[in-house]
Scaffold this active site. Structure first.
Site, PDB file in Angstrom:
ATOM      1  N   GLU A 329     -10.597   5.460   0.050  1.00  0.00           N
ATOM      2  CA  GLU A 329      -9.884   5.981   1.460  1.00  0.00           C
ATOM      3  C   GLU A 329      -9.660   7.021   2.012  1.00  0.00           C
ATOM      4  OE1 GLU A 329      -8.227   4.818  -1.047  1.00  0.00           O
ATOM      5  OE2 GLU A 329      -6.145   4.799  -0.322  1.00  0.00           O
ATOM      6  N   HIS A 353     -11.895  -2.286   3.484  1.00  0.00           N
ATOM      7  CA  HIS A 353     -10.644  -2.468   2.917  1.00  0.00           C
ATOM      8  C   HIS A 353     -10.344  -0.781   2.306  1.00  0.00           C
ATOM      9  CE1 HIS A 353      -7.961  -2.393  -0.605  1.00  0.00           C
ATOM     10  NE2 HIS A 353      -8.211  -1.219  -0.656  1.00  0.00           N
ATOM     11  N   GLU A 354     -11.273   0.150   3.045  1.00  0.00           N
ATOM     12  CA  GLU A 354     -11.305   1.254   2.911  1.00  0.00           C
ATOM     13  C   GLU A 354     -11.056   2.084   4.635  1.00  0.00           C
ATOM     14  OE1 GLU A 354     -10.712   2.482  -0.138  1.00  0.00           O
ATOM     15  OE2 GLU A 354     -11.651   1.137  -1.164  1.00  0.00           O
ATOM     16  N   HIS A 357      -7.586   1.604   5.371  1.00  0.00           N
ATOM     17  CA  HIS A 357      -6.391   2.237   4.674  1.00  0.00           C
ATOM     18  C   HIS A 357      -6.742   3.532   5.701  1.00  0.00           C
ATOM     19  CE1 HIS A 357      -5.514   1.416   0.529  1.00  0.00           C
ATOM     20  NE2 HIS A 357      -6.517   1.207   0.126  1.00  0.00           N
ATOM     21  N   GLU A 376      -1.543  -0.583  -1.267  1.00  0.00           N
ATOM     22  CA  GLU A 376      -3.057  -1.463  -0.998  1.00  0.00           C
ATOM     23  C   GLU A 376      -2.891  -2.652  -0.550  1.00  0.00           C
ATOM     24  OE1 GLU A 376      -5.486  -0.242  -2.261  1.00  0.00           O
ATOM     25  OE2 GLU A 376      -5.103   1.686  -2.739  1.00  0.00           O
ATOM     26  N   ASP A 427       9.175   0.112 -11.509  1.00  0.00           N
ATOM     27  CA  ASP A 427       9.076   1.512 -12.010  1.00  0.00           C
ATOM     28  C   ASP A 427       8.907   2.150 -12.656  1.00  0.00           C
ATOM     29  OD1 ASP A 427      10.677   3.496 -12.850  1.00  0.00           O
ATOM     30  OD2 ASP A 427      12.486   3.209 -12.414  1.00  0.00           O
ATOM     31  N   TYR A 441      -2.606  -5.337  -4.957  1.00  0.00           N
ATOM     32  CA  TYR A 441      -3.352  -5.419  -3.425  1.00  0.00           C
ATOM     33  C   TYR A 441      -2.892  -7.142  -3.239  1.00  0.00           C
ATOM     34  CZ  TYR A 441      -6.257  -1.618  -5.474  1.00  0.00           C
ATOM     35  OH  TYR A 441      -6.880  -0.613  -5.835  1.00  0.00           O
TER      36      TYR A 441
END
Ligand code: BES
Ligand code: ZN
Length: 663
Positions: A329, A353-354, A357, A376, A427, A441
């Site tokens: 993106e 999707h991109e 972003h 995402e 983490d 996602y």
């Protein structure tokens, strides 16, 4: 509630209380940190590579910031803008020139600036006061190289220094660059160069504070060999064209370093709308412009959903097939794999999707890579909403269905010691390795879908638009999202949300038992046919597939029980030519099913697939499948040895872990 138990919890909750918002908060944090007992000093100092005269001490900066993936210390200095002035040298596979950084000193006592680098050759470092061209040499140390993080570059900053100019060169092995010989391009006549900075590779292009917590504007000058065209994810000079060798760029909106991007090659441009267009090698330009022809419509729909597009233009750059991702993106200029050009717009979910972003990720950015689902997961939800708006509800349901299956499979494939990857924000400092991308996602997107179901679409949309507006051009954390969800969505609507629900979705490592999925009658019909086919009730010739879209095929192949009898797969292949499929996603799903079933004779097609494209999501699982059997493993190693030189460094390093010792 504290949704994630981490060593940095104190800092994060501090950040949350302060509602972290870029530099102002960083100042606040810097002030507070003085009295803050809990500031972790977890990172051992890296031993200096060069020994220094004792006259001006360079302090050793502990890695005391929640972003454990960067050596930068935003409590000392923050980059506000930078300028790159680089020669693009294809003969030596190097960028060479200078990076000039404009810095804000967050703590008046700071005397050391720490930048991230990876495999850079640093020639000199000079400093100047703000606004001054009076640069003078300063001392610097390049620490030992950490395989994952690169080398901290420690620069002595006299009291009046606010600008730093670093003369440097990249090295041919730069992890964020791929230098392609003409033979690896479509046209076969010109070389090609492209960058990929996410996640930790901007530091291999330039010495920077390489953390998504910090944003800077930039300008750049690129000098390229005659006949080539340079593009960047930035504004170019009007009339940047073939025939010129110096290209100027400007990114007036502040971006995190991972969105720095450039490419050089035999590139041409074709407009597809007033604000949208496609850059590609001449031989693929027409096909690409057709495939991405709905970009303008998507943009208009996206603005209708979540507010004004803030980046000016939106263009797509089609890369050579070795590009390691589906899309990236980069602002104003999405970088795209050519494997999306299927000839029927079946895979343009990647474009949606991109583009999405541009809000979730580029405008409002995950503060650390641990918060990656904020980029995402939000983007995947937004992508599906865009697909619905442009292509209709049915198409969106199909895309959800395929994504939900990916998620089920990814969760099922986690080994017991990888269970932590099932959480939305694991983490990364505690666990070795990266989180599962299907989780960030698809579980992330499904979490937002739960909110849609509970609170209503209109309420969720208003909340999301507010989130993008409030945090525009800043970086955000998971605890901050949770806090605002409580205040902004829950308290404003009739619905309720309990801490347990949030904990199950955010910290829980599986899918909550009460998860609501997006249903699709069409996919249920596909399942019903498949089950009858698997039971032998329905002959292969009797499968009713004439109306199937690519997503229905993917669903059929991905959900098929494995192993399948080879004879049944042979019938399927004979009837539908799956081994020869030119749709990269269908071929991928077919190969996975066939490999899991011991299907014979795949080698030639598989070898050409694996050597022809470098998109990790498509090739890595196939290598993994092959490695499950001794003959498969032999074949995988042979193909990899042949394909490896053509892959991007990011793909090479991932696949080297699977197949160590490949030359
Ligand atoms: N930003 C990612 C690509 C990425 C992720 C690069 C992590 C480096 C590290 C991009 O937006 C993306 O998600 N691409 C997907 C497209 C898809 C899910 C539609 C891809 O590459 O397949
Ligand atoms: Zn993405």
């Amino acid at each position: 509630m504290e949704p994630t138990a981490v060593p940095h919890a104190n800092r994060l909750s501090l950040a949350r209380k302060l509602s972290l918002r870029g530099p102002a908060t960083i100042v606040a944090l810097a002030t507070l940190a003085v009295g803050c007992q809990s500031a972790p000093h977890s990172k051992p100092a890296h031993p200096a590579a060069v020994s220094l005269p004792a006259s001006v001490p360079i302090a050793t900066t502990p890695r005391n910031w929640p972003d454990t993936m960067s050596f930068a210390d935003p409590l000392s200095f923050v980059t506000r803008s930078f300028h790159l002035d680089l020669d693009v040298d294809f003969d030596q596979s190097r960028l060479r020139g200078t990076a000039t950084l404009e810095l804000v000193r967050m703590d008046p006592n700071s005397r050391e600036l720490v930048l991230d680098t990876r495999d850079l050759q640093i020639d000199s470092v000079r400093v100047a006061p703000a606004g001054s061209e009076d640069f003078r040499k300063t001392r610097f140390v390049l620490d030992h190289r950490d395989d994952e993080l690169g080398s901290a570059l420690r620069i002595a900053m006299p009291r009046d220094a606010a600008r730093v100019r670093i003369a440097y060169a990249t090295t041919p092995q730069a992890s964020g660059l791929q230098w392609l010989p003409p033979s690896q391009t479509t046209g076969k006549r010109s070389p090609f160069l492209f960058s990929q900075a996410q996640a930790l590779h901007a530091r291999s292009l330039a010495p920077l504070q390489d953390t998504p917590w910090i944003r800077a504007t930039y300008t750049a000058t690129l000098r390229v060999p005659a006949g080539l065209v340079a593009v960047m994810a930035a504004e170019g000079d009007v009339g940047n064209r073939r025939g010129q060798t110096t290209f100027h760029f400007r990114m007036p909106q502040p971006i995190p370093s991972y969105l720095l991007a450039l490419a050089v090659g035999d590139l041409e441009f074709q407009a597809v709308g007033p604000r949208t267009g496609v850059w590609a090698e001449p031989a693929v330009l027409a096909a690409a412009a057709w495939e991405f022809g709905d970009a303008e419509a998507m943009m208009t729909r996206a603005e209708g959903l979540y507010g004004r597009y803030r980046w000016g233009r939106y263009d797509v750059l089609v890369l050579p097939p070795s590009f390691p991702y589906g899309g990236m993106e980069n602002p104003r200029l999405t970088f795209m794999t050519p494997t999306v050009i299927a000839g029927d717009k079946s895979l343009v979910g990647v474009l949606a999707h991109e583009l999405a972003h541009s809000w979730s990720g580029n405008l409002v950015t995950n503060a650390t890579w641990r918060d990656g689902w904020l980029n995402e997961g939000f983007t995947t939800y937004f992508e599906r909403r865009l697909m619905e708006a442009v292509y209709g509800e049915e198409r969106a349901r199909l895309e959800w269905g395929v994504g939900q299956q990916d998620l089920r499979l990814a969760l099922a494939e986690l080994k017991p010691d990888e269970a932590w990857q099932g959480a939305l924000a694991p983490d990364l400092a505690l666990h070795k390795g990266q989180g599962s991308s299907a989780v960030a996602y698809e579980k992330g997107a499904l979490f937002l879908y739960q909110l849609e179901r509970r609170f209503g679409r209109a309420q969720l949309d208003a909340f999301l638009q507010g989130w993008f507006d409030r945090h525009a051009f800043t970086s955000v954390t998971t605890p901050q999202f949770v806090a605002e969800l409580q205040e902004g969505l829950v308290q404003q609507s009739a619905g309720t949300i309990d801490a347990e629900f949030l904990a199950r979705w955010i910290d829980g490592t599986g899918l909550p038992a009460d998860a609501e999925f997006v249903q699709s009658d069409t996919l249920e019909h596909v399942d019903a046919q498949r089950m009858r086919w698997e039971q032998g009730v329905l002959a292969t010739d009797a499968l009713q597939t004439a109306s199937w879209t690519v997503q229905e095929w993917l669903h059929f192949l991905n959900r098929a029980t494995r192993p399948q009898p080879v004879a049944r797969l042979q019938e399927l292949d004979r009837r539908f030519q799956l081994t020869e499929s030119r749709n990269a996603e269908i071929a991928h799903s077919w190969f996975r099913l066939a490999l899991a079933s011991g299907y014979p004779g795949l080698e030639p097609a598989l070898a050409s697939y694996l050597t022809g494209i470098g998109r990790l999501k498509l090739i890595e699982p196939l290598y993994q499948d092959l490695l499950n059997t001794p003959q498969g493993a032999d074949f995988a190693r042979r193909v990899y040895a042949q394909a490896r030189p053509g892959y991007h460094a990011i793909a090479q390093s991932r696949l080297d872990q699977l197949m160590p010792g490949t030359p």
